[in-house]
Design a protein around this motif. Structure first.
Motif, PDB file in Angstrom:
ATOM      1  N   SER A  95       0.803  -1.377  -0.064  1.00  0.00           N
ATOM      2  CA  SER A  95       0.045  -0.031  -0.013  1.00  0.00           C
ATOM      3  C   SER A  95       0.767   1.196  -0.043  1.00  0.00           C
ATOM      4  O   SER A  95       1.475   1.461   1.109  1.00  0.00           O
ATOM      5  N   ASP A  97      -0.209   4.263   0.033  1.00  0.00           N
ATOM      6  CA  ASP A  97      -0.908   5.110   1.212  1.00  0.00           C
ATOM      7  C   ASP A  97      -0.268   4.731   2.625  1.00  0.00           C
ATOM      8  O   ASP A  97       0.056   5.720   3.086  1.00  0.00           O
ATOM      9  N   LEU A 100       3.275   5.843   2.801  1.00  0.00           N
ATOM     10  CA  LEU A 100       3.532   7.405   2.814  1.00  0.00           C
ATOM     11  C   LEU A 100       3.057   7.884   4.249  1.00  0.00           C
ATOM     12  O   LEU A 100       3.621   8.759   4.810  1.00  0.00           O
ATOM     13  N   ALA A 101       2.136   7.072   4.752  1.00  0.00           N
ATOM     14  CA  ALA A 101       1.626   7.602   6.166  1.00  0.00           C
ATOM     15  C   ALA A 101       2.830   7.414   7.294  1.00  0.00           C
ATOM     16  O   ALA A 101       3.053   8.263   8.245  1.00  0.00           O
TER      17      ALA A 101
END
Length: 107
Positions: A95, A97, A100-101
């Motif tokens: 993922s 996302d 990046l988190a």
């Protein structure tokens, strides 16, 4: 002594319970959804660690030849290990996302 044992198996994530499939081009040892791993190895694939704790993704590094790497820390014993991010895996990519988190959290 071997420092790497090729082991690319399917598993169920101990953190989010996602069914994780074997990777297409390398060995997968973390969940592509939440990026958690499990502390099973002393050297990659050897299954010689006696801990078994969940390995939380704590930061992301970049290696000029290996690309983005996820640094995991064991929630039980504190051991840290680095794993290649599989963002381009055709079977079940990591993922972006979630990656990046981790980066936004300063990791």
């Amino acid at each position: 002594m071997r420092r790497f044992t090729h082991r690319n198996e399917s598993f169920v994530c101990g953190h989010c319970k996602t069914q994780v499939h074997a990777a297409a081009r390398t060995c997968r040892n973390h969940c592509p959804h939440c990026l958690y791993s499990r502390h099973l190895d002393v050297f990659p694939g050897d299954r010689a660690a006696n801990c078994g704790g969940l390995m939380a993704p704590v930061r992301v590094t970049y290696h000029s030849r290996k690309g983005y790497q996820i640094v995991h820390r064991c929630e039980r014993c504190g051991h840290e290990a680095v794993n290649i991010a599989l963002l381009d895996d055709p079977v079940q990519p990591d993922s972006l996302d979630a990656l990046l988190a981790i980066m936004r959290m300063g990791g």
